[in-house]
Write a protein that holds these residues in place. Structure first.
Motif, PDB file in Angstrom:
ATOM      1  N   ILE A  76      17.127  50.992  24.695  1.00  0.00           N
ATOM      2  CA  ILE A  76      18.435  50.598  25.218  1.00  0.00           C
ATOM      3  C   ILE A  76      18.632  51.067  26.663  1.00  0.00           C
ATOM      4  CG2 ILE A  76      19.532  52.611  24.111  1.00  0.00           C
ATOM      5  CD1 ILE A  76      21.246  49.268  24.626  1.00  0.00           C
TER       6      ILE A  76
ATOM      7  N   TYR B 121      16.852  48.814  28.943  1.00  0.00           N
ATOM      8  CA  TYR B 121      17.568  47.562  29.139  1.00  0.00           C
ATOM      9  C   TYR B 121      18.738  47.735  30.104  1.00  0.00           C
ATOM     10  CZ  TYR B 121      20.288  43.406  28.246  1.00  0.00           C
ATOM     11  OH  TYR B 121      20.987  42.247  28.408  1.00  0.00           O
ATOM     12  N   LEU B 122      19.485  48.821  29.919  1.00  0.00           N
ATOM     13  CA  LEU B 122      20.660  49.035  30.761  1.00  0.00           C
ATOM     14  C   LEU B 122      20.260  49.239  32.220  1.00  0.00           C
ATOM     15  CD1 LEU B 122      22.852  51.203  28.427  1.00  0.00           C
ATOM     16  CD2 LEU B 122      23.363  48.929  29.299  1.00  0.00           C
ATOM     17  N   ALA B 123      19.087  49.861  32.436  1.00  0.00           N
ATOM     18  CA  ALA B 123      18.608  50.009  33.812  1.00  0.00           C
ATOM     19  C   ALA B 123      18.397  48.631  34.422  1.00  0.00           C
ATOM     20  CB  ALA B 123      17.317  50.810  33.833  1.00  0.00           C
ATOM     21  N   GLY B 124      17.907  47.714  33.584  1.00  0.00           N
ATOM     22  CA  GLY B 124      17.694  46.353  34.082  1.00  0.00           C
ATOM     23  C   GLY B 124      18.997  45.650  34.410  1.00  0.00           C
ATOM     24  N   VAL B 125      20.049  46.029  33.695  1.00  0.00           N
ATOM     25  CA  VAL B 125      21.341  45.381  33.936  1.00  0.00           C
ATOM     26  C   VAL B 125      21.829  45.639  35.363  1.00  0.00           C
ATOM     27  CG1 VAL B 125      23.780  45.478  33.265  1.00  0.00           C
ATOM     28  CG2 VAL B 125      22.017  45.297  31.524  1.00  0.00           C
TER      29      VAL B 125
END
Lengths: 470, 326
Positions: B294, B297-301
């Motif tokens: 997770i 993923y949030l870093a990618g956001v």
């Protein structure tokens, strides 16, 4: 439902209906003059005052005007306020006919005019396209300048260089439920009008303060004064529920003095459009920091079919379990819907700082996994998004399979930026569980007009709270 | 020397061989000519072809108003042209000339023989695959009246195949005099089945591999399948040579692709409410797909901030704000 009321509220800034109406004539006296009623008892201040200073002012005013109570007749009240009220008109470029209009009234030393932010919003955001003018009761007209805005309370202070009007006095406490009240303005460009009604107290659990007024308010009366039995301004006409009977809303007058304090002498008539726009964004961000970022501890969740679904990720969130019709006979749906209404209007048709969550747990009741998957995909792709290309740019998306707490899900995050307000974003997060052939979670978080950081933090809280605990 | 009169689609409609040095072949509308053309733009005595001793051909124009062309070039009125092979245009009539100087290769293998031999079987299989896909798509929706919907899906697929093959069969009948219904049904149904099932399978694989670009490769493969099917249809239905057929099929594929692309773009472009959810979710695919963390993923956001800003810039370029800057 309160939210529905607000969301459906029709904003009162009238369109350019140019219906000539004699504005100088006083309203025809009623055939039978009703007996003068004794004024209702003065209500004690309810403790929500803006400041001590304001309280002292109010007390002094009360003493001063105790001897000069007005009769209950609307005509008397209108005559007393007539000179203080102006019509505020917006013109497109050099056009001679108005593009929009609202009302405003003089306060303080009579040189400042209070109105609604939404009356002057076009001129704030597009100063090269729109100009503002006032039309006073004696027929004088002239250009208006914007001095201060309060997006949260939908208020604005404007002024003209040589305009000085008899000011109206403010009353900072909220009228008691059932108190008689009057609203003045220029409905539908029909000339100065007064309507009579009843104040029904503050709207409960609303994030922005509004007084519920049961009386006729119509487009064009926005920004006009709402008067109590003593002719004092207890609020500003702001909105009405369309398609309902006489449900109107008034911004409490207690929000006016802080705004006036910001525009003390010397009057700065040269705020640039960019400065004003930055103020709009800054005020929205301050509001959402308060409304969206405060977290209850611990964040409340609701358990549905083994999933723990976040509900109150902020104290202002309202939730309901919706009885939603299933997409298919052989699919059971449990829906939990939560939201914070987008109450802040920054521009016509653009309401920001809203949140909505919709969790749906789908149960396959004998469908083949492929068939069930089809239903899940449809539901995930289904929500209609609103937004006009004039106000927002297209979404940018990121999509991946992610391990969440207890289950695997596909998360798609889409973000779009506002065209006029570079600091505001829409977030659209869809979570679909992918590890069970007979049960699936389709959950969506939508944020409307938030800063990127608030959006991401809210999203993290939301994703962190999603759990599967069989 | 072999002289062929060429028809509309490049096929020979008349073929005549001349032998012996000095043999002449007169071309024109006059009945005394060796090759009589029915062409109002040709002279009664238009061109003279003479077989030379070395086996080549001398082409001469007989003083006509329109002239005679060899491979597009006007033959000089006095000298004439000497060729080993080429296309002679008399008026608007085309004649192909070939001499013994032109090498002749070995025969081409007839690759469609297999299809021709098993056309009944293949046509049946193709139609079944298409009907099956139609029925499968209906079944996926889990309709309340299963039998009716599934039957409908199958019948719609069959109907489309029948319509398409029928048009090609008619063209074949007009050009070649035979119908070749089973051949066209085979080409159409197997092509369609490959496209439909292929796209579905590619979608499944692209999700399992978490590789959305695979869908584009799938679309390219569908384009190739369409090209192949059109080529085969044209070969069966017309007299065009291979190259010409390929060009026609390619052009048609490009047109179909462009139309599909324009429709897709028209639906998508600039829609501020369109959300790209990525490949469709396949429940139960989790066991094949490695999941991300997770926090990862949030870093990618965070990258979305830039991506959204780019979208805004684009949108501002397309439709500038009224007085955005002071």
């Amino acid at each position: 439902m309160k939210v529905a009321r607000f969301v459906a509220a029709l904003w009162l800034c009238g369109s350019a209906t140019v219906i000539a109406a004699p504005q100088d004539e006083p309203p025809a006296p009623a055939a039978e003059v009703p007996p003068v009623e004794p004024p209702p008892e003065e209500q004690a201040p309810d403790g929500e005052q803006a400041s001590d200073e304001a309280a002292a002012d109010a007390a002094a005013l009360d003493a001063e005007i105790a001897s000069q109570e007005l009769s209950g007749d609307a005509q008397v009240r209108l005559d007393a306020a007539r000179d203080a009220v102006v019509q505020i008109r917006g013109f497109f470029h050099k056009s001679e006919t108005s593009a929009f209009h609202g009302s405003g009234f003089a306060v303080d030393d009579g040189r400042r005019i209070v109105t609604n932010y939404h009356v002057v919003a076009q001129a704030v955001l597009h100063p090269r396209q729109y100009r503002l003018e006032y039309l006073a009761s004696d027929g004088r007209t002239g250009p208006l300048h914007i001095l201060a805005i309060d997006v949260r309370n939908d208020l604005a202070v404007v002024a003209a260089e040589d305009l000085e009007l008899p000011p109206l006095r403010l009353r900072s406490e909220i009228p008691a439920q059932g108190e008689r009240a009057w609203s003045i303005g220029f409905p539908l460009n029909l000339g100065l009008t007064i309507t009579e009604g009843v104040a029904n107290g503050l709207v409960e659990d609303s994030i922005v303060q509004r007084i519920h007024y049961t009386g006729a308010i119509n487009g064009g009366m926005s920004g006009g004064p709402a008067l109590d039995t003593r002719g004092r301004v207890y609020g500003v006409n702001v909105s009405v529920v369309s398609g309902r009977q006489l449900v109107g809303f008034i911004v409490p007058a207690r929000h006016i003095p802080p705004l006036l304090a910001r525009v003390r002498e010397p009057m700065d008539l040269s705020l640039s459009a960019q400065q004003l726009r930055q103020r709009v964004t800054a005020q929205v961000l301050a509001y959402e920091a308060e409304v969206l970022e405060t977290q209850p501890d611990p964040a409340a969740t609701q358990s549905v079919q083994g999933y723990a679904l976040p509900t109150q990720i902020s104290p202002h969130v309202e939730c309901s379990t919706v009885d939603e019709s299933s997409p298919h006979v052989l699919v059971g749906v449990d829906t939990v819907s939560c939201w914070i209404p987008a109450l802040i209007r920054v521009q016509q048709g653009v309401h920001v700082a809203g949140l909505s969550m919709r969790h749906r747990v789908l149960q396959s009741e004998g469908l083949h996994p492929l068939q069930f998957e089809r239903q899940v995909n449809r539901l995930a792709a289904a929500p209609r998004r609103t937004g006009s290309a004039a106000h927002v740019s297209p979404f940018a998306c990121r999509d991946a399979l992610v391990s969440l707490d207890g289950f695997d899900a596909r998360i798609s995050t889409c973000v779009r930026q506002y065209r006029l307000f570079a600091g505001l974003y829409d977030f659209d997060v869809t979570v679909v569980s992918i590890d069970d052939e007979h049960q699936a979670l389709v959950s969506r978080l939508a944020l409307q007009g938030v800063s990127f950081d608030t959006g991401k933090k809210t999203m993290e809280r939301y994703l962190g709270a999603l759990q599967w605990r069989p | 020397m072999l002289v062929e009169q060429v028809g509309m689609q490049g096929q020979a409609v008349l073929r005549q061989r001349f032998a012996g040095a000095g043999t002449e072949c007169r071309v024109g509308r006059d009945l005394g000519c060796d090759i009589v053309v029915d062409d109002e733009h040709a002279a009664p005595q238009h061109a003279l072809l003479t077989l030379l001793e070395d086996g080549r051909v001398n082409v001469r124009d007989l003083g006509t108003r329109n002239g005679t062309r060899v491979d597009g070039k006007l033959v000089p009125a006095d000298a004439g042209a000497i060729i080993e092979q080429g296309e002679i245009i008399v008026g608007t009539t085309r004649l192909r000339v070939r001499t013994r100087h032109v090498p002749i290769g070995t025969e081409r293998v007839f690759r469609r023989e297999f299809v021709r031999r098993h056309r009944t079987l293949l046509a049946t299989a193709g139609v079944l695959a298409c009907a099956g896909f139609g029925a499968f798509v209906q079944w996926l929706d889990a309709p309340s009246s299963m039998l009716r919907s599934v039957t409908k899906g199958g019948l719609v697929a069959c109907g489309l195949i029948a319509l398409w093959s029928g048009l090609w069969a008619l063209t074949t009948k007009l050009n070649q005099g035979t119908w070749r219904v089973r051949l066209h049904v085979t080409i159409a149904s197997i092509g369609a089945a490959l496209c439909a099932w292929g796209y579905w399978v590619v979608g499944l694989v692209s999700f399992t591999a978490q590789w959305p670009e695979l869908v584009h490769i799938g679309i390219a493969a569908i384009g190739v399948a369409v090209l192949a099917a059109l080529y085969l249809h044209l070969r069966e239905a017309t007299h065009y040579r291979r190259r010409m057929t390929f060009a026609l099929a390619g052009a048609a594929t490009l047109v179909i692709g462009a139309v599909a692309w324009i429709i897709a773009i028209g639906v998508d472009d600039g829609d501020v409410n369109r959300v790209n959810l990525g490949p469709e979710v396949r429940l139960g695919a989790a066991r094949f797909v490695p999941n991300r963390d997770i926090s990862d993923y949030l870093a990618g956001v965070d990258e979305l901030r830039l991506a959204a800003a780019r979208e805004r810039q684009k949108s501002l370029l397309n439709a500038p704000l009224a007085d955005a800057d002071d």
